[in-house]
Enzyme design. Structure first.
Site, PDB file in Angstrom:
ATOM      1  CG  ASP A  14     -18.603   4.512  23.722  1.00 19.99           C
ATOM      2  OD1 ASP A  14     -19.074   4.516  22.569  1.00 19.99           O
ATOM      3  OD2 ASP A  14     -18.836   3.604  24.550  1.00 19.99           O
ATOM      4  CB  ALA A  83     -11.069  -1.415  26.138  1.00 19.81           C
ATOM      5  CB  THR A 126     -18.865  -5.203  27.390  1.00 22.98           C
ATOM      6  OG1 THR A 126     -19.383  -5.884  26.243  1.00 22.98           O
ATOM      7  CG2 THR A 126     -17.768  -6.094  27.972  1.00 22.98           C
ATOM      8  CD  GLU A 128     -19.115  -9.919  23.107  1.00 20.94           C
ATOM      9  OE1 GLU A 128     -18.357 -10.883  23.010  1.00 20.94           O
ATOM     10  OE2 GLU A 128     -20.209  -9.864  22.507  1.00 20.94           O
ATOM     11  CE1 TYR A 151     -13.536  -5.563  24.914  1.00 20.59           C
ATOM     12  CE2 TYR A 151     -15.585  -6.817  24.916  1.00 20.59           C
ATOM     13  CZ  TYR A 151     -14.915  -5.614  25.038  1.00 20.59           C
ATOM     14  OH  TYR A 151     -15.630  -4.466  25.306  1.00 20.59           O
ATOM     15  CE  LYS A 155     -13.864  -3.785  28.190  1.00 21.28           C
ATOM     16  NZ  LYS A 155     -13.864  -2.376  28.571  1.00 21.28           N
TER      17      LYS A 155
HETATM   18  P1  NAP Z   1     -12.995   2.100  20.839  1.00 18.43           P
HETATM   19  O1  NAP Z   1     -13.590   2.938  19.758  1.00 18.43           O
HETATM   20  O2  NAP Z   1     -12.215   0.883  20.472  1.00 18.43           O
HETATM   21  O3  NAP Z   1     -12.063   3.060  21.712  1.00 18.43           O
HETATM   22  C1  NAP Z   1     -11.198   2.573  22.683  1.00 18.43           C
HETATM   23  C2  NAP Z   1     -10.081   3.576  22.889  1.00 18.43           C
HETATM   24  O4  NAP Z   1      -9.177   3.029  23.877  1.00 18.43           O
HETATM   25  C3  NAP Z   1      -9.243   3.854  21.646  1.00 18.43           C
HETATM   26  O5  NAP Z   1      -9.212   5.239  21.403  1.00 18.43           O
HETATM   27  C4  NAP Z   1      -7.863   3.325  22.008  1.00 18.43           C
HETATM   28  O6  NAP Z   1      -6.825   4.108  21.560  1.00 18.43           O
HETATM   29  C5  NAP Z   1      -7.879   3.404  23.520  1.00 18.43           C
HETATM   30  N1  NAP Z   1      -6.863   2.502  24.068  1.00 18.43           N
HETATM   31  C6  NAP Z   1      -6.632   1.216  23.699  1.00 18.43           C
HETATM   32  N2  NAP Z   1      -5.603   0.712  24.406  1.00 18.43           N
HETATM   33  C7  NAP Z   1      -5.169   1.695  25.221  1.00 18.43           C
HETATM   34  C8  NAP Z   1      -4.135   1.788  26.184  1.00 18.43           C
HETATM   35  N3  NAP Z   1      -3.311   0.767  26.414  1.00 18.43           N
HETATM   36  N4  NAP Z   1      -3.978   2.946  26.848  1.00 18.43           N
HETATM   37  C9  NAP Z   1      -4.776   3.996  26.591  1.00 18.43           C
HETATM   38  N5  NAP Z   1      -5.774   3.992  25.683  1.00 18.43           N
HETATM   39  C10 NAP Z   1      -5.964   2.843  25.008  1.00 18.43           C
HETATM   40  O7  NAP Z   1     -14.118   1.636  21.874  1.00 18.43           O
HETATM   41  P2  NAP Z   1     -15.567   2.274  22.140  1.00 18.43           P
HETATM   42  O8  NAP Z   1     -16.539   1.629  21.231  1.00 18.43           O
HETATM   43  O9  NAP Z   1     -15.469   3.748  22.203  1.00 18.43           O
HETATM   44  O10 NAP Z   1     -15.875   1.670  23.581  1.00 18.43           O
HETATM   45  C11 NAP Z   1     -15.469   2.366  24.748  1.00 18.43           C
HETATM   46  C12 NAP Z   1     -15.345   1.374  25.888  1.00 18.43           C
HETATM   47  O11 NAP Z   1     -16.602   0.742  26.112  1.00 18.43           O
HETATM   48  C13 NAP Z   1     -14.349   0.238  25.664  1.00 18.43           C
HETATM   49  O12 NAP Z   1     -13.767  -0.068  26.912  1.00 18.43           O
HETATM   50  C14 NAP Z   1     -15.209  -0.918  25.207  1.00 18.43           C
HETATM   51  O13 NAP Z   1     -14.579  -2.146  25.524  1.00 18.43           O
HETATM   52  C15 NAP Z   1     -16.456  -0.680  26.005  1.00 18.43           C
HETATM   53  N6  NAP Z   1     -17.716  -1.119  25.422  1.00 18.43           N
HETATM   54  C16 NAP Z   1     -18.039  -0.768  24.163  1.00 18.43           C
HETATM   55  C17 NAP Z   1     -19.265  -1.128  23.646  1.00 18.43           C
HETATM   56  C18 NAP Z   1     -19.690  -0.721  22.267  1.00 18.43           C
HETATM   57  O14 NAP Z   1     -20.643  -1.323  21.753  1.00 18.43           O
HETATM   58  N7  NAP Z   1     -19.087   0.289  21.677  1.00 18.43           N
HETATM   59  C19 NAP Z   1     -20.178  -1.859  24.444  1.00 18.43           C
HETATM   60  C20 NAP Z   1     -19.810  -2.181  25.745  1.00 18.43           C
HETATM   61  C21 NAP Z   1     -18.576  -1.792  26.229  1.00 18.43           C
HETATM   62  P3  NAP Z   1      -6.268   4.021  20.067  1.00 18.43           P
HETATM   63  O15 NAP Z   1      -7.056   5.060  19.366  1.00 18.43           O
HETATM   64  O16 NAP Z   1      -4.850   4.327  20.250  1.00 18.43           O
HETATM   65  O17 NAP Z   1      -6.487   2.635  19.574  1.00 18.43           O
HETATM   66  O1  F7E Z   2     -19.528  -8.159  15.956  1.00 19.01           O
HETATM   67  C1  F7E Z   2     -20.554 -10.817  13.620  1.00 19.01           C
HETATM   68  C2  F7E Z   2     -19.632 -11.172  14.764  1.00 19.01           C
HETATM   69  O2  F7E Z   2     -17.349  -6.969  16.047  1.00 19.01           O
HETATM   70  C3  F7E Z   2     -20.919  -8.308  16.063  1.00 19.01           C
HETATM   71  C4  F7E Z   2     -17.556  -4.382  20.753  1.00 19.01           C
HETATM   72  O3  F7E Z   2     -17.830  -3.004  20.827  1.00 19.01           O
HETATM   73  O4  F7E Z   2     -19.829  -4.916  21.220  1.00 19.01           O
HETATM   74  C5  F7E Z   2     -18.790  -5.115  20.283  1.00 19.01           C
HETATM   75  O5  F7E Z   2     -18.479  -6.501  20.182  1.00 19.01           O
HETATM   76  C6  F7E Z   2     -21.349  -9.642  15.458  1.00 19.01           C
HETATM   77  C7  F7E Z   2     -20.522 -10.840  15.944  1.00 19.01           C
HETATM   78  O6  F7E Z   2     -19.140  -6.526  17.809  1.00 19.01           O
HETATM   79  C8  F7E Z   2     -18.495  -9.933  10.778  1.00 19.01           C
HETATM   80  O7  F7E Z   2     -19.230 -12.542  14.690  1.00 19.01           O
HETATM   81  C9  F7E Z   2     -20.195 -11.207  11.158  1.00 19.01           C
HETATM   82  O8  F7E Z   2     -21.392 -11.899  16.206  1.00 19.01           O
HETATM   83  O9  F7E Z   2     -19.453  -5.650  15.577  1.00 19.01           O
HETATM   84  P1  F7E Z   2     -18.804  -6.771  16.288  1.00 19.01           P
HETATM   85  P2  F7E Z   2     -19.147  -7.452  19.099  1.00 19.01           P
HETATM   86  O10 F7E Z   2     -18.268  -8.637  18.936  1.00 19.01           O
HETATM   87  O11 F7E Z   2     -20.568  -7.698  19.443  1.00 19.01           O
HETATM   88  C10 F7E Z   2     -19.560  -5.362  22.545  1.00 19.01           C
HETATM   89  C11 F7E Z   2     -20.741  -5.027  23.412  1.00 19.01           C
HETATM   90  C12 F7E Z   2     -18.266  -4.873  23.071  1.00 19.01           C
HETATM   91  O12 F7E Z   2     -18.096  -4.667  24.272  1.00 19.01           O
HETATM   92  C13 F7E Z   2     -17.118  -4.868  22.132  1.00 19.01           C
HETATM   93  O13 F7E Z   2     -16.084  -3.996  22.581  1.00 19.01           O
HETATM   94  O14 F7E Z   2     -21.150  -9.589  14.053  1.00 19.01           O
HETATM   95  N1  F7E Z   2     -19.880 -10.604  12.327  1.00 19.01           N
HETATM   96  N2  F7E Z   2     -19.358 -10.817  10.188  1.00 19.01           N
HETATM   97  C14 F7E Z   2     -18.828  -9.807  12.134  1.00 19.01           C
HETATM   98  N3  F7E Z   2     -18.166  -8.985  12.963  1.00 19.01           N
HETATM   99  C15 F7E Z   2     -17.144  -8.256  12.450  1.00 19.01           C
HETATM  100  N4  F7E Z   2     -16.485  -7.398  13.253  1.00 19.01           N
HETATM  101  N5  F7E Z   2     -16.775  -8.371  11.132  1.00 19.01           N
HETATM  102  C16 F7E Z   2     -17.418  -9.193  10.245  1.00 19.01           C
HETATM  103  O15 F7E Z   2     -17.070  -9.270   9.075  1.00 19.01           O
END
Ligand code: NAP
Ligand code: F7E
Length: 327
Positions: A14, A83, A126, A128, A151, A155
């Site tokens: 993001d 995160a 999130t 979650e 996680y 959150k």
């Molecule tokens: P992401 O790709 O995992 O990026 C998270 C970033 O946080 C990474 O660049 C990571 O750095 C950095 N980070 C981790 N620990 C840190 C620390 N101790 N100090 C400073 N930076 C740190 O996540 P994203 O998908 O972009 O999501 C962005 C945010 O939205 C997260 O907080 C996530 O939990 C939340 N969120 C995501 C989703 C989704 O579907 N993507 C949905 C709802 C909420 P490194 O590169 O060093 O690992």
């Molecule tokens: O899993 C199933 C798994 O890891 C989605 C994060 O961005 O969105 C994300 O969390 C589903 C789950 O995302 C595999 O069990 C099956 O039911 O892609 P995921 P997540 O857990 O929904 C939320 C909104 C966040 O906030 C989080 O930061 O897929 N699943 N087989 C699998 N998942 C993974 N990773 N790998 C598998 O092989």
């Protein structure tokens, strides 16, 4: 005068999309990243903005580093995207997940309260947090939380601390409760990207199978580029508030798999997908489907990219990457 924004998590998924959006709006963008011997700018490079971001070092687990950064920049907007965001790892690494995702947010809020109290703060909350709540219907701002992983629990703490700083100290602090959002720069461990990368490897002859866990869970998947717009919109309101951001449509992991293989012109996904219990979780979130009516009405936000377009976009990007020789 340019507006100044600080984005934590700048190297993730993001962070780069949000930075691109803010740069297009003529912001000065500071990106917080941890101390690395070799930082990975791949995602910023993908969007062509690496040299347009000012990088600052800091760690969510290190309060003093956050104080230093906030004090020296005094940003007008702070987007906390950093995160340990991988749900699957949060059981094995519950403590560090808590330190970064929960306590780290408290550190950041305190730094803002003392050194940049007029800054507007966005917390990346999130779906979650809903976990098992209302697991056959939809979830919105009025749905109770029932997180299912360390996680999700971390959150929930950060969400309520954000609300509490708003109510206690009058900070402009908002919590965006975003449902899953994906893109070609989604982390490779998350299921969507694991699938599209796996499909691309099979298509280009680099793999013969794709190992996955549960295929039944349902997620409300949108496009990250659409979701960062909602983050920005939340901070442009007169009053701070919390919003659910979602498409309102839900699909199973299996449906994602089927469509991804189809998009690559591969007929029978069952030939390639193998069940692997290593990817099953101790507690699953079975069904997420968001209702973003409040965001639609108050922010004027709605998603632009459909589920079908998202899957196609990710599959095509991964095939292109593998055709160009990526491992
Ligand atoms: P992401 O790709 O995992 O990026 C998270 C970033 O946080 C990474 O660049 C990571 O750095 C950095 N980070 C981790 N620990 C840190 C620390 N101790 N100090 C400073 N930076 C740190 O996540 P994203 O998908 O972009 O999501 C962005 C945010 O939205 C997260 O907080 C996530 O939990 C939340 N969120 C995501 C989703 C989704 O579907 N993507 C949905 C709802 C909420 P490194 O590169 O060093 O690992
Ligand atoms: O899993 C199933 C798994 O890891 C989605 C994060 O961005 O969105 C994300 O969390 C589903 C789950 O995302 C595999 O069990 C099956 O039911 O892609 P995921 P997540 O857990 O929904 C939320 C909104 C966040 O906030 C989080 O930061 O897929 N699943 N087989 C699998 N998942 C993974 N990773 N790998 C598998 O092989």
């Amino acid at each position: 005068m340019k507006k100044t924004a600080l984005i934590t998590g700048i190297l993730g998924q993001d962070g780069p999309y949000l930075a691109k959006l803010l740069l297009e709006k003529d912001y000065k963008v500071y990106g917080l990243m941890r101390r690395y011997s070799k930082p990975n700018f791949e995602h910023l490079d993908y969007l062509g903005i690496t040299d347009k971001v000012d990088f600052v070092e800091g760690d969510l687990a290190d309060e003093a580093s956050l104080i230093n950064v906030v004090k020296s920049i005094r940003p007008q907007e702070v987007y906390n995207l950093a995160a340990q965001s991988f749900v699957g790892a949060s059981w094995e690494q519950a403590k560090i997940t808590t330190e970064i995702n929960a306590v780290g947010v408290l550190y950041l809020l305190n730094a803002i309260k003392f050194f940049s109290p007029t800054a507007k703060f966005y917390q990346a909350s999130t779906s979650e947090m809903f976990g098992l709540a209302n697991d056959d219907g939809y979830q919105d701002e009025n749905t109770c939380f029932h997180p299912r992983s360390p996680y999700g629990v971390s959150k929930v703490y950060a969400h309520w601390m954000t609300v509490n700083f708003r109510e206690s100290y009058n900070l402009f602090a908002v919590s965006g409760i975003l449902f899953n959002h994906e893109s070609p720069i989604r982390g490779i461990q998350f299921v969507t990207r694991k699938i599209t990368d796996g499909v691309a490897k099979i298509k280009t002859g680099k793999a013969t199978e794709l190992r996955l866990g549960a295929l039944e869970p349902k997620r409300d998947w949108g496009f990250a580029g659409d979701y960062v717009e909602a983050m920005w919109m939340m901070l442009q309101q007169d009053e701070p508030d919390d919003y659910v951001i979602a498409t309102g449509q839900t699909h199973s992991v299996q449906e994602f798999v089927e469509l991804a293989f189809k998009s690559a012109g591969l007929d029978d996904w069952k030939k390639y997908v193998k069940n692997d219990p290593r990817f099953k979780r101790p507690a699953e979130v079975p069904h997420l489907c968001g209702r973003a009516d409040k965001a639609r009405q108050k922010l004027g936000w709605s998603p632009k990219v459909s589920f079908e377009e998202l899957v196609k976009m990710m599959v095509e990007a991964d095939i292109k990457r593998h055709e160009m020789g990526s491992r």
